[in-house]
Design a protein around this motif. Structure first.
Motif, mmCIF file in Angstrom:
data_model
loop_
_atom_site.group_PDB
_atom_site.id
_atom_site.type_symbol
_atom_site.label_atom_id
_atom_site.label_comp_id
_atom_site.label_asym_id
_atom_site.label_seq_id
_atom_site.Cartn_x
_atom_site.Cartn_y
_atom_site.Cartn_z
ATOM 1 N N THR A 24 5.921 8.753 6.926
ATOM 2 C CA THR A 24 6.791 8.242 5.888
ATOM 3 C C THR A 24 6.351 8.587 4.534
ATOM 4 O O THR A 24 6.895 8.860 3.403
ATOM 5 C CB THR A 24 6.789 6.698 5.970
ATOM 6 N N ASP A 25 5.243 8.862 4.524
ATOM 7 C CA ASP A 25 4.661 9.479 3.233
ATOM 8 C C ASP A 25 5.494 10.554 2.598
ATOM 9 O O ASP A 25 5.805 10.691 1.507
ATOM 10 C CB ASP A 25 3.048 10.169 3.363
ATOM 11 N N GLY A 58 8.503 2.253 8.193
ATOM 12 C CA GLY A 58 8.253 2.876 6.759
ATOM 13 C C GLY A 58 8.229 1.875 5.702
ATOM 14 O O GLY A 58 7.759 2.261 4.626
ATOM 15 N N ILE A 59 8.413 0.552 6.073
ATOM 16 C CA ILE A 59 8.412 -0.641 5.014
ATOM 17 C C ILE A 59 7.286 -0.847 4.347
ATOM 18 O O ILE A 59 7.138 -1.109 3.193
ATOM 19 C CB ILE A 59 9.105 -1.841 5.724
ATOM 20 N N LEU A 60 5.938 -0.381 5.195
ATOM 21 C CA LEU A 60 4.658 -0.565 4.288
ATOM 22 C C LEU A 60 4.356 0.345 3.221
ATOM 23 O O LEU A 60 3.281 0.522 2.362
ATOM 24 C CB LEU A 60 3.585 -0.642 5.567
ATOM 25 N N ARG A 61 5.252 1.568 3.155
ATOM 26 C CA ARG A 61 4.989 2.414 1.886
ATOM 27 C C ARG A 61 5.747 2.064 0.730
ATOM 28 O O ARG A 61 7.165 2.135 1.060
ATOM 29 C CB ARG A 61 5.036 4.001 2.447
ATOM 30 N N ARG A 62 5.274 2.080 -0.506
ATOM 31 C CA ARG A 62 6.172 1.775 -1.578
ATOM 32 C C ARG A 62 6.971 2.853 -2.033
ATOM 33 O O ARG A 62 6.671 3.905 -1.634
ATOM 34 C CB ARG A 62 5.196 1.587 -2.675
ATOM 35 N N GLY A 413 -7.310 7.338 16.712
ATOM 36 C CA GLY A 413 -7.525 5.747 16.402
ATOM 37 C C GLY A 413 -6.175 5.227 15.554
ATOM 38 O O GLY A 413 -5.228 5.779 15.241
ATOM 39 N N ALA A 414 -6.498 3.796 15.529
ATOM 40 C CA ALA A 414 -5.081 3.227 14.967
ATOM 41 C C ALA A 414 -4.913 3.508 13.573
ATOM 42 O O ALA A 414 -3.925 3.217 13.153
ATOM 43 C CB ALA A 414 -5.164 1.693 15.317
ATOM 44 N N SER A 415 -6.036 3.655 12.715
ATOM 45 C CA SER A 415 -5.731 3.654 11.428
ATOM 46 C C SER A 415 -5.070 5.070 10.868
ATOM 47 O O SER A 415 -4.968 6.149 11.369
ATOM 48 C CB SER A 415 -7.122 3.541 10.670
ATOM 49 N N ARG A 416 -4.705 4.741 9.616
ATOM 50 C CA ARG A 416 -3.897 6.206 8.868
ATOM 51 C C ARG A 416 -4.785 7.304 8.956
ATOM 52 O O ARG A 416 -4.476 8.350 9.060
ATOM 53 C CB ARG A 416 -3.537 5.665 7.604
#
Ligand code: GDP
Ligand code: IMO
Ligand code: MG
Length: 422
Positions: A24-25, A58-62, A413-416
């Protein structure tokens, strides 16, 4: 990034949420086009874990817009709960969420029917999420469904609902299930309607306007290829088209406007619910469960686990037109000494390379494995492809070759941060 469809290439839970959040970035708009709140997409940001069911990942990205398209079935109560849950975590949900007025609604009678049909099936049950997804899509196909645009029309909605409740209560009673309360549903849905009203619009018109301005669209698949209503292990499937074509019908974007298809797959395979699973392996399941992994994001059920099935992913690649692969959970195999990859099936003495259409035949398939040595060390700190152990790279290259698409993303891993682009 142009317009990209992202699909699950296995039986769901491939890590689509994590990859969507990552991609989404580079996107402007993220669109969900099928499924409902049977989906559970996990995103980990720092210490915080978010599980999204209806709202695109995508909602978590401003600064990004999320669209729930016409092909999604919406439980308004669940959607309002999700919006409120995110707001309570400080996520802004205002003009960044649009919901199609043409999306069909899920009602309590759908959930009751889902549960009752499963109960009546006994040992042949599908193992649904009991969210009412099958009956809601059933109503849509039977042309008896109610849509979000109906809910928005306060004066006519009560009568439309009354008719549907009347008919469904006859069915529920005949199946020895408890009827649902019209009064309660009306009250609850009218409250939800007012929360949702500001988001409801013609999302097709919005998306096309955005495309004419050169915006990049990312289509977030829910479930996975083998849960597809047409191409999955029927009847052990969900009730929507989870494959790439579903992104077009469920959003109103024509096929020739799609530029690329990313297939997300785990470095092994999981399945939640009933149905055939040729490479299922209890030892691998025990190992992953002991690590605290592979419990469902929606229902909390332990996922069934097995080896990577290249027969299945190659066919998935064909159906979806997958040109790029995102392989997740590579770290799940970090300490497996000998890793198996299924390269063919043996069915009644014959070797085949295409999954059979009949579920009971898939059930009879014996996997033919290639065994490769594990890398036996942690991959979770790797940040570039070169930092991965050679044996892990060889494994990834093998599954990409067998699947027939290019490696694009590897997740360790689960993180970005635990995401590698090739
Ligand atoms: P989805 O439905 O396809 O979005 O997948 P789920 O969120 O239901 O399940 C995937 C699970 O794997 C979630 O718990 C994710 O946080 C987790 N996950 C995704 N990628 C990785 C990875 O590379 N490594 C690990 N350890 N966990 C991952
Ligand atoms: P995400 O988007 C894994 C499975 C159910 C059941 C079958 C039918 O998180 O990958 P349904 O409730 O849809 O009628 O159930 O489909 N299923 C999923 N499995 N991930 C999902 O979504 C799923 N959504 C449905 O377990 O076997
Ligand atoms: Mg999931």
């Amino acid at each position: 990034m142009a317009n990209t469809i992202l699909v699950g290439a296995q039986w769901g839970d491939e890590g689509k949420g994590k990859i969507i959040d990552f991609l989404t970035d580079d996107a402007d708009i993220v669109v969900r086009s099928q499924g409902g709140n049977n989906a559970g997409h996990t995103i980990v940001i720092g210490e915080k874990k978010y599980v999204l069911h209806l709202i695109p990942s995508g909602i978590l990205r401003r600064g990004k817009t999320c669209v729930i398209g016409n092909g999604v079935v919406i439980d308004p109560i669940a959607l309002v709960g999700e919006i409120e849950g995110l707001r309570a975590c400080g996520i802004k949900i205002q003009r960044n969420l649009l919901i199609s007025e043409a999306a069909h609604l899920v009602f309590p009678y759908h959930q009751a029917l889902d549960a009752q049909r499963e109960a009546l099936k006994g040992s042949n049950k599908i193992g649904t999420t009991k969210r009412g997804i099958g009956p809601a899509y059933g109503d849509k196909a039977a042309r008896t469904g109610l849509r979000l645009c109906d809910l928005m029309q306060s004066t006519t909605f009560p009568e439309k609902l009354a008719k549907r409740v009347r008919e469904n209560n006859i069915v529920l009673r005949s199946l020895n299930a408890k009827p649902v309360s019209y009064k309660q549903i009306l009250e609850d849905y009218q409250v939800a309607a007012e929360v949702l009203r500001p988001f409801v619009c013609n999302t097709v018109a919005y998306i096309h306007q955005a495309m004419s301005k050169g915006k990049n669209l990312l289509f977030e698949g829910a479930q996975g290829t083998y849960l597809d209503l047409d191409h999955g292990t029927y009847p052990f499937v969900t009730s929507s088209n989870t494959t790439a074509g579903g992104a077009c019908t469920g959003s109103g974007v024509p096929p020739h406007r799609m530029d690329s298809v990313i297939g997300v797959m785990k470095a092994y395979t999981t399945r939640v619910g009933e149905g055939p699973f040729p490479t299922e392996n209890e030892d691998l399941g025990n190992l992953l469960h002991e690590m605290g992994r592979e419990f469902g994001a929606t229902t909390g059920r332990a996922r069934r686990c097995g080896w990577f099935d290249a027969v299945a992913t190659r066919y998935a690649s064909m159906i979806n037109g997958i040109d790029k692969l995102a392989i997740t959970n590579l770290d799940g195999l970090d300490h497996v000494k000998k890793i198996r990859v299924c390269i063919g099936y043996r069915l009644e003495g014959r070797v085949i390379h295409t999954p059979p259409i009949i579920a009971s035949d898939v059930d009879k398939c014996e996997p033919i494995y290639r065994e490769i040595p594990g890398w036996n060390c942690s991959t979770t700190e790797a940040r570039t492809y070169e930092e991965l152990p050679l044996k892990a790279r060889k494994y990834l290259e093998l599954i990409a070759k067998l699947t027939g698409a290019k490696l694009k993303i590897i997740s360790v891993g689960a993180s970005r941060a635990q995401t590698i682009c090739t």
